[in-house]
Design a protein around this motif. Structure first.
Motif, PDB file in Angstrom:
ATOM      1  N   LEU A 103       0.827  -1.204   0.000  1.00 41.98           N
ATOM      2  CA  LEU A 103       0.000   0.000   0.000  1.00 41.98           C
ATOM      3  C   LEU A 103       0.863   1.257   0.000  1.00 41.98           C
ATOM      4  O   LEU A 103       1.945   1.277   0.597  1.00 41.98           O
ATOM      5  N   PRO A 104       0.399   2.319  -0.648  1.00 41.09           N
ATOM      6  CA  PRO A 104       1.150   3.584  -0.648  1.00 41.09           C
ATOM      7  C   PRO A 104       1.133   4.226   0.729  1.00 41.09           C
ATOM      8  O   PRO A 104       0.235   3.991   1.542  1.00 41.09           O
ATOM      9  N   GLU A 105       2.145   5.052   0.959  1.00 37.65           N
ATOM     10  CA  GLU A 105       2.245   5.771   2.226  1.00 37.65           C
ATOM     11  C   GLU A 105       1.973   7.250   1.995  1.00 37.65           C
ATOM     12  O   GLU A 105       2.145   7.768   0.896  1.00 37.65           O
ATOM     13  N   ALA A 114       4.747  15.629   0.664  1.00 33.21           N
ATOM     14  CA  ALA A 114       5.756  15.578   1.726  1.00 33.21           C
ATOM     15  C   ALA A 114       7.053  16.249   1.268  1.00 33.21           C
ATOM     16  O   ALA A 114       7.667  17.031   2.013  1.00 33.21           O
ATOM     17  N   LEU A 115       7.476  15.969   0.041  1.00 28.68           N
ATOM     18  CA  LEU A 115       8.676  16.611  -0.498  1.00 28.68           C
ATOM     19  C   LEU A 115       8.463  18.111  -0.656  1.00 28.68           C
ATOM     20  O   LEU A 115       9.345  18.928  -0.350  1.00 28.68           O
ATOM     21  N   PHE A 116       7.283  18.484  -1.125  1.00 30.32           N
ATOM     22  CA  PHE A 116       6.973  19.900  -1.343  1.00 30.32           C
ATOM     23  C   PHE A 116       7.035  20.682  -0.022  1.00 30.32           C
ATOM     24  O   PHE A 116       7.627  21.758   0.055  1.00 30.32           O
ATOM     25  N   ARG A 117       6.441  20.104   1.003  1.00 25.62           N
ATOM     26  CA  ARG A 117       6.419  20.808   2.297  1.00 25.62           C
ATOM     27  C   ARG A 117       7.793  20.863   2.945  1.00 25.62           C
ATOM     28  O   ARG A 117       8.072  21.745   3.747  1.00 25.62           O
ATOM     29  N   GLU A 163      17.651  17.714  -8.180  1.00 20.08           N
ATOM     30  CA  GLU A 163      18.948  18.062  -7.594  1.00 20.08           C
ATOM     31  C   GLU A 163      18.872  18.109  -6.075  1.00 20.08           C
ATOM     32  O   GLU A 163      19.737  17.587  -5.371  1.00 20.08           O
ATOM     33  N   ALA A 164      17.791  18.711  -5.570  1.00 19.62           N
ATOM     34  CA  ALA A 164      17.637  18.825  -4.116  1.00 19.62           C
ATOM     35  C   ALA A 164      17.455  17.452  -3.482  1.00 19.62           C
ATOM     36  O   ALA A 164      17.999  17.184  -2.392  1.00 19.62           O
ATOM     37  N   ILE A 165      16.725  16.570  -4.168  1.00 18.53           N
ATOM     38  CA  ILE A 165      16.485  15.237  -3.615  1.00 18.53           C
ATOM     39  C   ILE A 165      17.763  14.407  -3.665  1.00 18.53           C
ATOM     40  O   ILE A 165      18.121  13.709  -2.712  1.00 18.53           O
ATOM     41  N   ALA A 166      18.470  14.478  -4.802  1.00 12.38           N
ATOM     42  CA  ALA A 166      19.690  13.687  -4.956  1.00 12.38           C
ATOM     43  C   ALA A 166      20.776  14.116  -3.973  1.00 12.38           C
ATOM     44  O   ALA A 166      21.630  13.309  -3.594  1.00 12.38           O
ATOM     45  N   ALA A 167      20.731  15.373  -3.557  1.00 10.26           N
ATOM     46  CA  ALA A 167      21.756  15.870  -2.641  1.00 10.26           C
ATOM     47  C   ALA A 167      21.555  15.369  -1.217  1.00 10.26           C
ATOM     48  O   ALA A 167      22.475  15.413  -0.393  1.00 10.26           O
ATOM     49  N   LEU A 168      20.365  14.881  -0.899  1.00  6.29           N
ATOM     50  CA  LEU A 168      20.079  14.389   0.445  1.00  6.29           C
ATOM     51  C   LEU A 168      20.597  12.967   0.617  1.00  6.29           C
ATOM     52  O   LEU A 168      20.646  12.187  -0.347  1.00  6.29           O
ATOM     53  N   PRO A 169      20.955  12.593   1.834  1.00 12.56           N
ATOM     54  CA  PRO A 169      21.243  11.167   2.096  1.00 12.56           C
ATOM     55  C   PRO A 169      19.980  10.340   1.882  1.00 12.56           C
ATOM     56  O   PRO A 169      18.863  10.817   2.068  1.00 12.56           O
ATOM     57  N   ALA A 170      20.163   9.101   1.497  1.00 17.23           N
ATOM     58  CA  ALA A 170      19.024   8.229   1.234  1.00 17.23           C
ATOM     59  C   ALA A 170      18.127   8.099   2.448  1.00 17.23           C
ATOM     60  O   ALA A 170      16.888   8.086   2.334  1.00 17.23           O
ATOM     61  N   ASP A 171      18.719   8.024   3.643  1.00 15.88           N
ATOM     62  CA  ASP A 171      17.903   7.896   4.856  1.00 15.88           C
ATOM     63  C   ASP A 171      17.058   9.145   5.078  1.00 15.88           C
ATOM     64  O   ASP A 171      15.931   9.053   5.598  1.00 15.88           O
ATOM     65  N   ALA A 172      17.586  10.298   4.686  1.00 19.15           N
ATOM     66  CA  ALA A 172      16.830  11.539   4.853  1.00 19.15           C
ATOM     67  C   ALA A 172      15.619  11.557   3.915  1.00 19.15           C
ATOM     68  O   ALA A 172      14.532  12.007   4.298  1.00 19.15           O
ATOM     69  N   VAL A 173      15.803  11.068   2.686  1.00 22.11           N
ATOM     70  CA  VAL A 173      14.674  10.998   1.754  1.00 22.11           C
ATOM     71  C   VAL A 173      13.617  10.032   2.294  1.00 22.11           C
ATOM     72  O   VAL A 173      12.415  10.311   2.248  1.00 22.11           O
ATOM     73  N   ALA A 174      14.086   8.901   2.842  1.00 22.63           N
ATOM     74  CA  ALA A 174      13.150   7.943   3.428  1.00 22.63           C
ATOM     75  C   ALA A 174      12.436   8.549   4.627  1.00 22.63           C
ATOM     76  O   ALA A 174      11.261   8.258   4.876  1.00 22.63           O
ATOM     77  N   GLY A 175      13.116   9.417   5.351  1.00 22.12           N
ATOM     78  CA  GLY A 175      12.488  10.071   6.483  1.00 22.12           C
ATOM     79  C   GLY A 175      11.385  11.022   6.064  1.00 22.12           C
ATOM     80  O   GLY A 175      10.462  11.294   6.834  1.00 22.12           O
ATOM     81  N   ILE A 231       9.522  10.717   2.885  1.00 25.54           N
ATOM     82  CA  ILE A 231       8.393  10.111   2.156  1.00 25.54           C
ATOM     83  C   ILE A 231       8.079   8.680   2.575  1.00 25.54           C
ATOM     84  O   ILE A 231       7.081   8.114   2.139  1.00 25.54           O
ATOM     85  N   GLY A 232       8.920   8.067   3.411  1.00 29.51           N
ATOM     86  CA  GLY A 232       8.639   6.706   3.836  1.00 29.51           C
ATOM     87  C   GLY A 232       9.548   5.689   3.170  1.00 29.51           C
ATOM     88  O   GLY A 232      10.606   6.020   2.646  1.00 29.51           O
ATOM     89  N   ARG A 233       9.100   4.422   3.150  1.00 31.20           N
ATOM     90  CA  ARG A 233       9.977   3.309   2.765  1.00 31.20           C
ATOM     91  C   ARG A 233      10.488   3.383   1.340  1.00 31.20           C
ATOM     92  O   ARG A 233      11.509   2.780   1.017  1.00 31.20           O
ATOM     93  N   ARG A 234       9.800   4.113   0.455  1.00 33.02           N
ATOM     94  CA  ARG A 234      10.267   4.200  -0.933  1.00 33.02           C
ATOM     95  C   ARG A 234      11.325   5.284  -1.116  1.00 33.02           C
ATOM     96  O   ARG A 234      11.777   5.523  -2.231  1.00 33.02           O
ATOM     97  N   GLY A 235      11.712   5.929  -0.033  1.00 36.56           N
ATOM     98  CA  GLY A 235      12.699   6.993  -0.140  1.00 36.56           C
ATOM     99  C   GLY A 235      14.024   6.524  -0.703  1.00 36.56           C
ATOM    100  O   GLY A 235      14.660   7.231  -1.495  1.00 36.56           O
ATOM    101  N   HIS A 236      14.461   5.329  -0.327  1.00 39.17           N
ATOM    102  CA  HIS A 236      15.725   4.810  -0.844  1.00 39.17           C
ATOM    103  C   HIS A 236      15.647   4.573  -2.351  1.00 39.17           C
ATOM    104  O   HIS A 236      16.602   4.850  -3.086  1.00 39.17           O
ATOM    105  N   GLU A 237      14.484   4.057  -2.812  1.00 39.92           N
ATOM    106  CA  GLU A 237      14.308   3.847  -4.252  1.00 39.92           C
ATOM    107  C   GLU A 237      14.349   5.173  -5.004  1.00 39.92           C
ATOM    108  O   GLU A 237      14.956   5.283  -6.080  1.00 39.92           O
TER     109      GLU A 237
END
Length: 1001
Positions: free
Chosen positions: A562-564, A959-962, A969-981, A983-989
């Motif tokens: 299910l989506p988060e 979630a990313l917008f807020r 570029e902004a997303i790629a510059a973040l650590p993978a764990d930060a992206v997961a923090g 948007i949830g479990r798909r952040g690493h993908e």
């Protein structure tokens, strides 16, 4: 003894006598069908150069002359005649007509002198002069005049059945290459399932010819002279050995059912291999009949009516791959956007990835590939009904590209609202044949009753069956636990549940008391179950109490899929139900949630044991079950609408998993033994309703303006022909030959009104739509709705008529007023002030325009505010909470999504109409932006996040917008764990997907 002769002449020795195209074919077909049907028929076939004057007299001697008192004589003639009462033969000479033709006076004398008990003469030629040149333009060819004293030929036991009356043309249709009259005679004989009296034959043929001629704008009324005896009947027609020998082009590609044989029909080997891998058992009986008997791989059009899981969908796929192999394009038309997306993804995986075919979709959302389709850059395309109608009307050249149209769920032609769209798009396809555009048409329908000439209107063969690969046992269960079912020897009643297992669980009796023990009983027996409920709330509630009471293991595989983010109340309810191994499927779930549920339930080893669903699952969604439970027999609302028998049968038909069960079971719930017996008679033993048109002759305005969009200019007197070409017009003409005359005054008044309203302009006797009229006609709006929009636009200050204001104003249209809006009984006045504050007094007060009541006005305000919050990116849960009045009057995700989709659907048309009324250019870029926001539920600033090349849900984008991360570029510059923090479990993908894109940049 039955004697006869059949004469047909296309070619004449005299160069001054024009050739025909179908007379010899008519005689041959009639001879073949009757010879195959009547065992002792002694009837020669005489055509073209064999049909001389001498041969004609010889055959009359052998039939009329040789007959005795026990004989019946059948004669058929198709060809030319003269205006001085003579039949034209092959060796007729224009320079010597008296000696080289057969005079009707001679034929009349032979009729009087014969001793035959009965004589029937079928005469397919006409009695007027030549037809005007425009007949040829319409695709019809007249047969020359045969004006003779018919009464002299007929008499007691002497029947002369002529193709038309004395002042009409007898028409040929070059598509079938038959005269309308002879084809009607053959069709009526072939459709008969019992011996047919001559008078009944005459009645049916007359109605059919009149209706078919009317579709082309002509009047042709077959006429009978003479009197018949009561026992004069003809047997049902057959296409047997003689017919197949005479028409070898009707002998189709044959298969034994082994899918590997289909390569010989021209289907690509890659597709054949894929099908053989998926269906090693081969084609089923329905599919074999579609190929062998109906010629679906030979380009023949076909209407298939069969139960769910009978395999009719694959017939469309077979035809599609054959069309593509022949260099033609194939399109599939489906009722729901969700089905378009599902089929697009399935075909992309199989035929796109494996075969390299170009798959496209056009469903009315931001992912549409309209430009791709209009340029013809596709092999298979999927459309919703509405999108195909609007595109095929606005861009008529699109039909020229298409070789096959597959219309799925064709029974929707009977549905209120949707039926008009289905009928109009089919009318467009039928009308296109007159200009030489005739794609193969495959219509697939779930269970219906009698086809009611629908197949004949479409020009299709009919393949109808109630056979199911997995037999279905239907029954009705009451609160005593007794089940009355339809057994092999008729109705039988058994005790399915112990009456003590059924106990009252709440303050009053409810379906829950029966559903819980029944589902427990079925699941304990290893079955998968679908429970159909009549609304979204009962569906989710039912899943909730089943999960709580049955104690099943969690469906963790589905929960993980299910989506988060941006969860609705229904999303949270779904998760709770899945924790107990139960799922539900309704309009309050997002598309991703519905897909996860469908896939989880389809899996043979899946953890969902029971699925509670609304009736939309019965329309094409692939969710077969062992047993189906139908809890109600009507839809909720102010006026409760009972299920039709066809709706019940289609829900029941979801039972029975091919390859898993020997039979499926459908159980309808009742309260009392009396109700059990009544529902059993009504639904289990009931016959599905006859298919019908939604055309309303008392309100033809919308039909007329939609049909006028399909032509450029039309003579005023020919507007009735446009209506006659619809299924409704065709049925009306069949039922009442005087229908056209009665329709004309109604149409005249309507046309005068449309001219006064500026929708139609006159050019002499011709009519054409104005720019405004065309915009209204090419929209999905009814005529009344379009004119209400025009009124609104003329009332609003042009300075206030922004795109956002137009989005608010569409709430005033009848289509939106008909939408259910959750409100307390007396309405909710607070939304009036909120709307005035948000939209301004000018636009806010315009929402009152033609509102039936204060309650309707408040509902408009409420819907406009909800849509405004949606495109602003407000969380779904917040919107639900803000607009839900109480626990019983709640706004769900399905309402929000429905209002946004409905607004988007109407806004596209409103934008075009507004540009004309307000006399200003449409800002197409801004309009496209607003339409995309309605699709996605996002503010404009967040839209770039929807185009990252990675599919994000609304919740993830917001979630990313807020968080302020607005680009790759902004997303790629973040650590993978930060992206997961964020948007949830798909952040690493997502983080991983952004890295290569960054390298490309």
């Amino acid at each position: 003894m039955i004697r006869g002769a059949f004469i047909g002449i296309d070619r004449h020795a005299d160069p001054f006598i024009g050739d025909l195209t179908g007379a010899a074919r008519d005689a041959t077909a009639l001879w073949a069908v009757l010879s195959d049907s009547i065992a002792d028929l002694n009837a020669p076939l005489i055509t073209d150069d064999a049909a001389t004057v001498v041969a004609m007299r010889d055959v009359l001697d052998a039939t009329l002359g040789a007959a005795d008192e026990e004989d019946v004589v059948l004669l058929g003639f198709a060809g030319h005649g003269t205006q001085d009462h003579r039949l034209v033969l092959h060796d007729t000479s224009v320079a010597d007509l008296p000696n080289t033709t057969l005079g009707m006076d001679e034929l009349a004398q032979r009729f009087r002198e014969t001793r035959a008990r009965a004589v029937i003469l079928l005469l397919d030629c006409c009695f007027s002069g030549g037809a005007p040149a425009r007949v040829i333009d319409a695709g019809l060819v007249p047969r020359d005049a045969v004006a003779f004293p018919l009464v002299d030929v007929a008499g007691q036991g002497r029947i002369l059945f002529a193709a038309s009356s004395a002042h009409q043309e007898a028409l040929e249709d070059p598509q079938s290459r038959h005269g309308l009259f002879t084809k009607a005679v053959i069709d009526v004989l072939l459709e008969a399932d019992a011996p047919l009296g001559v008078l009944e034959l005459v009645d049916r043929v007359t109605r059919l010819v009149t209706a078919n001629a009317g579709r082309f704008g002509y009047i042709q009324s077959p006429t009978m002279f003479g009197q018949t005896e009561g026992d004069l009947v003809l047997p049902p027609g057959q296409m047997g050995v003689r017919y197949r020998e005479a028409f070898p082009e009707r002998v189709n590609f044959q298969t034994t059912g082994d899918i590997r044989e289909l390569a010989a029909a021209g289907i690509p080997q890659e597709a054949v291999d894929a099908w053989h891998q998926h269906f090693p058992q081969g084609l089923n009986e329905l599919q074999i009949e579609a190929v062998n008997e109906k010629g679906v791989l030979d380009g023949n059009s076909l209407m298939v009516v069969a139960p769910t899981s009978a395999g009719k969908t694959f017939i469309g796929e077979l035809a599609a791959l054959k069309a593509i192999a022949d260099g033609r394009k194939a399109v599939f038309l489906l009722p729901y956007k969700a089905l378009v997306n599902e089929k697009f993804e399935d075909f992309s995986a199989l035929y796109g990835d494996r075969l390299g075919l170009r798959i496209a979709r056009c469903s009315g959302d931001w992912q549409d590939q309209v430009g791709t389709v209009l340029r013809g850059k596709y092999d298979i395309a999927f459309f919703t009904y509405e999108k195909f109608l609007s595109m095929s009307v606005a861009s008529a050249h699109m039909l020229n590209q298409i070789g096959l149209v597959v219309l799925d769920e064709a029974q929707f032609i009977t549905e209120p609202g949707r039926g008009m769209v289905v009928e109009l798009l089919l009318t467009n396809l039928v009308s296109a044949r007159q200009r030489g555009v005739a794609p193969q048409l495959i219509t697939l329908s779930a269970v219906i009753g009698h086809a009611n000439h629908f197949d004949r209107w479409l020009g299709c063969g009919l393949l109808q069956t109630d056979h199911r690969p997995v037999p279905l046992v239907e029954g009705v269960l009451d609160r005593t636990g007794a089940l009355t079912r339809l057994g092999p020897n008729g109705p039988e009643t058994i005790q399915l549940l112990d009456r003590f297992a059924i106990r009252q669980r709440g303050q009053r009796q409810s379906s829950q008391d029966v559903i819980v023990p029944l589902v427990r009983h079925l699941i304990d027996a290893g079955e998968k179950v679908i429970i159909f409920r009549n609304a979204r709330g009962p569906a989710s509630g039912c899943a909730s109490y089943l999960a709580a009471e049955l104690g099943l293991p969690a469906a963790q595989d589905v929960i993980d899929a299910l989506p988060e983010g941006d969860l609705s109340q229904m999303s949270e309810s779904l998760r709770r139900s899945l924790e107990g191994g139960i799922a539900f499927h309704n309009g309050d779930l997002t598309r991703d949630e519905r897909v996860a549920v469908e896939r989880g339930f389809r899996r043979a080893d899946g953890q969902i044991r029971a699925l509670v669903a609304t009736s939309t699952v019965a329309a094409g969604v692939n969710t077969p079950a062992s047993t189906v439970i139908i809890a109600e027999t009507d839809f909720p609302g102010r006026e409760r609408q009972p299920y039709t028998v066809a709706q019940y049968k289609n829900m029941a038909g979801r039972a029975g998993r091919l390859g898993f069960e020997a039979e499926g079971k459908a159980i309808l719930l009742a309260d009392t033994p009396m109700e059990r017996n009544q529902l059993f008679r009504q639904y289990v033993q009931g016959q599905p309703e006859v298919i019908r048109s939604s055309f309303n002759p008392n309100q033809p305005g919308t039909w007329v303006i939609r049909l006028l969009t399909q032509v450029r200019d039309v003579p005023r007197g020919a507007v009735v022909d446009l209506i006659a070409n619809t299924y409704g017009g065709y049925l009306a003409a069949l039922q009442n030959p005087a229908w056209r005359d009665r329709m004309v005054p109604t149409l005249e008044r309507l046309l005068d009104r449309m001219i006064a309203d500026g929708l139609i302009e006159e050019d002499g006797d011709n009519l054409r739509l104005t720019m405004l009229g065309r915009a209204c006609g090419e929209s999905p709006l009814t005529l009344e709705s379009a004119m209400r929009l025009v009124e609104l636009l003329r009332r609003v200050d042009p300075a206030d008529a922004t795109l956002e204001a137009l989005l608010v104003l569409v709430e005033c249209l009848p289509e939106r007023d008909e939408d259910y809006t959750p409100q307390t009984r007396n309405g909710e006045p607070r939304w009036q002030q909120a709307a005035l504050g948000r939209f301004g007094h000018g636009v806010g007060r315009a929402l009152q325009h033609r509102a039936e009541s204060d309650v309707a006005f408040y509902a408009r305000c409420k819907r406009a505010l909800i849509v405004s919050d949606w495109i602003a990116g407000e969380p779904t849960n917040d919107i639900e909470a803000r607009y839900s009045s109480n626990a019983f009057v709640r706004v769900g995700h399905g309402d929000i999504r429905g209002y946004a989709d409905g607004s988007r659907f109407l806004l596209e048309s409103a934008l075009r109409i507004a540009a004309i009324v307000l006399e200003r250019a449409e800002d197409q870029e801004a309009a496209a932006l607003l339409l995309t926001r309605l699709d996605l539920g996002l503010p404009a600033e967040a839209l770039p996040l929807s185009a990252l090349g990675f599919p994000l849900t609304r919740g993830e984008i917001l979630a990313l917008f807020r968080s302020g991360h607005l680009n790759r570029e902004a997303i790629a510059a973040l650590p993978a764990d930060a992206v997961a923090g964020i948007i949830g479990r798909r952040g690493h993908e997502l983080h991983e997907a952004m890295q290569p894109l960054m390298g490309a940049v």
